[in-house]
Design a protein around this motif. Structure first.
Motif, PDB file in Angstrom:
ATOM      1  N   LEU A   1      17.593 -43.000  17.837  1.00  0.00           N
ATOM      2  CA  LEU A   1      17.303 -41.697  17.068  1.00  0.00           C
ATOM      3  C   LEU A   1      18.502 -41.731  16.180  1.00  0.00           C
ATOM      4  O   LEU A   1      18.211 -41.208  15.038  1.00  0.00           O
ATOM      5  CB  LEU A   1      17.698 -40.708  18.336  1.00  0.00           C
ATOM      6  CG  LEU A   1      16.192 -40.396  19.112  1.00  0.00           C
ATOM      7  CD1 LEU A   1      16.538 -39.097  20.179  1.00  0.00           C
ATOM      8  CD2 LEU A   1      14.855 -40.149  18.428  1.00  0.00           C
TER       9      LEU A   1
ATOM     10  N   ALA B   1      12.671 -31.955  13.657  1.00  0.00           N
ATOM     11  CA  ALA B   1      11.530 -31.585  14.379  1.00  0.00           C
ATOM     12  C   ALA B   1      11.091 -32.862  14.889  1.00  0.00           C
ATOM     13  O   ALA B   1      10.568 -32.732  16.300  1.00  0.00           O
ATOM     14  CB  ALA B   1      10.355 -31.095  13.232  1.00  0.00           C
ATOM     15  N   GLY B   2      11.244 -33.883  14.337  1.00  0.00           N
ATOM     16  CA  GLY B   2      10.930 -35.410  14.697  1.00  0.00           C
ATOM     17  C   GLY B   2      11.694 -35.528  15.905  1.00  0.00           C
ATOM     18  O   GLY B   2      11.250 -36.146  17.034  1.00  0.00           O
ATOM     19  N   ILE B   3      13.259 -35.338  16.080  1.00  0.00           N
ATOM     20  CA  ILE B   3      13.953 -35.891  17.069  1.00  0.00           C
ATOM     21  C   ILE B   3      13.673 -34.942  18.182  1.00  0.00           C
ATOM     22  O   ILE B   3      13.456 -35.333  19.460  1.00  0.00           O
ATOM     23  CB  ILE B   3      15.263 -35.781  16.669  1.00  0.00           C
ATOM     24  CG1 ILE B   3      15.626 -36.959  15.689  1.00  0.00           C
ATOM     25  CG2 ILE B   3      16.183 -35.733  17.890  1.00  0.00           C
ATOM     26  CD1 ILE B   3      16.992 -36.975  15.053  1.00  0.00           C
TER      27      ILE B   3
ATOM     28  N   GLY C   1      10.930 -33.625  18.660  1.00  0.00           N
ATOM     29  CA  GLY C   1       9.706 -33.737  19.422  1.00  0.00           C
ATOM     30  C   GLY C   1       9.527 -34.723  20.388  1.00  0.00           C
ATOM     31  O   GLY C   1       8.860 -35.171  21.465  1.00  0.00           O
ATOM     32  N   VAL C   2      10.193 -36.090  19.939  1.00  0.00           N
ATOM     33  CA  VAL C   2      10.257 -37.279  20.732  1.00  0.00           C
ATOM     34  C   VAL C   2      11.166 -37.131  22.124  1.00  0.00           C
ATOM     35  O   VAL C   2      10.809 -37.577  23.158  1.00  0.00           O
ATOM     36  CB  VAL C   2      11.164 -38.505  19.808  1.00  0.00           C
ATOM     37  CG1 VAL C   2      11.121 -39.451  20.701  1.00  0.00           C
ATOM     38  CG2 VAL C   2      10.128 -38.729  18.629  1.00  0.00           C
TER      39      VAL C   2
ATOM     40  N   VAL D   1      12.174 -32.842   8.821  1.00  0.00           N
ATOM     41  CA  VAL D   1      11.387 -33.789   9.184  1.00  0.00           C
ATOM     42  C   VAL D   1      12.201 -34.548  10.364  1.00  0.00           C
ATOM     43  O   VAL D   1      11.743 -34.508  11.636  1.00  0.00           O
ATOM     44  CB  VAL D   1      10.674 -34.853   8.288  1.00  0.00           C
ATOM     45  CG1 VAL D   1      10.130 -36.050   9.151  1.00  0.00           C
ATOM     46  CG2 VAL D   1       9.893 -34.297   7.315  1.00  0.00           C
ATOM     47  N   LEU D   2      13.348 -34.561  10.173  1.00  0.00           N
ATOM     48  CA  LEU D   2      14.062 -35.325  11.263  1.00  0.00           C
ATOM     49  C   LEU D   2      14.548 -34.352  12.420  1.00  0.00           C
ATOM     50  O   LEU D   2      14.346 -34.784  13.634  1.00  0.00           O
ATOM     51  CB  LEU D   2      15.378 -36.025  10.534  1.00  0.00           C
ATOM     52  CG  LEU D   2      15.323 -37.353  10.148  1.00  0.00           C
ATOM     53  CD1 LEU D   2      15.259 -38.391  11.496  1.00  0.00           C
ATOM     54  CD2 LEU D   2      14.370 -37.706   9.142  1.00  0.00           C
TER      55      LEU D   2
END
Lengths: 181, 181
Positions: free
Chosen positions: B166, B146-148, B150-151, B143-144
DNA sequence: GTCTATAAACAGATAGAC
DNA sequence: GTCTATCTGTTTATAGAC
């Protein structure tokens, strides 16, 4: 309401292909081959490739709107937890569709079927932070939204096993532990 | 090493367009228009569209390999923090390229320029969890990551402001607070 | 409702002039 | 090194038979 078969099958195959290879990366030929029909049959049931996409994402977009409306009734203290649970459930209910929305948003964000997505995810992001507006909190919420959506696309995994793990990481990241003084 | 101009400009425009609209969503025509030259000029400087992609991602892939190699020398207790710092720095140094790699991986994962990415991100994910293998921890790390990534694509924001936020969300999500007994 | 055949536009890539 | 013109394949979409 029930019988249709071919039409439903088109939607089923298109959802899976769009999620795997992206909207641009999937041709009507690919979908027709998966369904076992001709391209012309696809275009008998739908006005075009984009009409398939719009019908595909409609239920997910509708449920996102419902979730956001429900969150508006909660207070700042209880809203982050509810937003996390609601978003994880939404994403697991529409795994393919959510990743497809992320994929298609750059291209279709101003189309009617997509125009509500941005404002609703803005409200969802605000709900995740308890509407604090704290810049670091906003970034954290974005990381979690994008990350959870990114992981959910991989549908090799059991949703029942994924759900608690996704909720746990989001709570740990977004909801500060109670003060210990 | 210095003068080239057109070639560098092609890479610059292509990076930005690929990150915004995806690899498939960007045509040579689009890039040529952005550069202000013809498609033929693009194909004089590069063997093809895919060659542009490969040259674009090469530095990011190289630095990912270096990061992973460096993490291998650390012990399980100190590796998660170093993995977080290293990944955030990598992603901010190559904001466009990292999101492009995420976009292109489904299609090109077996091409030489990309084949090292999967194994390296597997090792990075393991490093983020302190190599614990705990299933919930693995999901949190994904999750982290992909999320980082993505942002970071949203380059409206200042990297210097993004970096601490982040790192903070990743630490909070991935590194358990010390026991309080 | 489904098909084959085909149109029209666009993609990546090449040839050859300058 | 850059261009125009062109080739070839693929894409979305339509026409019309069954």
């Amino acid at each position: 309401m029930a019988r249709s078969s071919t039409r439903d099958e088109i939607l089923r195959v298109a959802t899976e292909r769009f999620a795997r290879f992206g909207y641009k990366g999937t041709s009507l030929q690919d979908i027709a081959a998966g369904v076992g029909c001709s391209k012309a049959t696809l275009l008998y049931h739908f006005a075009g490739k984009e009409a398939i996409l719009q019908e595909l994402v409609a239920p997910a977009v509708r449920d996102l709107a419902e979730l956001v409306a429900r969150l508006q009734t909660l207070d700042d203290r209880t809203v982050p937890g509810a937003a996390i649970d609601g978003f994880v459930d939404l994403v697991l209910r529409y795994r393919h569709e959510v990743s497809l929305i992320y994929d298609a948003i750059p291209q279709f964000q101003h189309e009617p079927a997509f125009e509500s997505v941005r404002p609703h995810t803005d409200l969802l992001r605000a709900a995740l932070t308890g509407r604090s507006g704290d810049p670091a909190g906003v970034i954290a919420a974005e990381v979690l939204l994008a990350g959870i959506a990114g992981v959910a696309i991989d549908d090799e995994r059991d949703a029942a096993r994924l759900r608690p793990a996704l909720i746990a990481v989001a709570r740990r990241a977004l909801i500060p532990p109670p003060d210990k003084d």
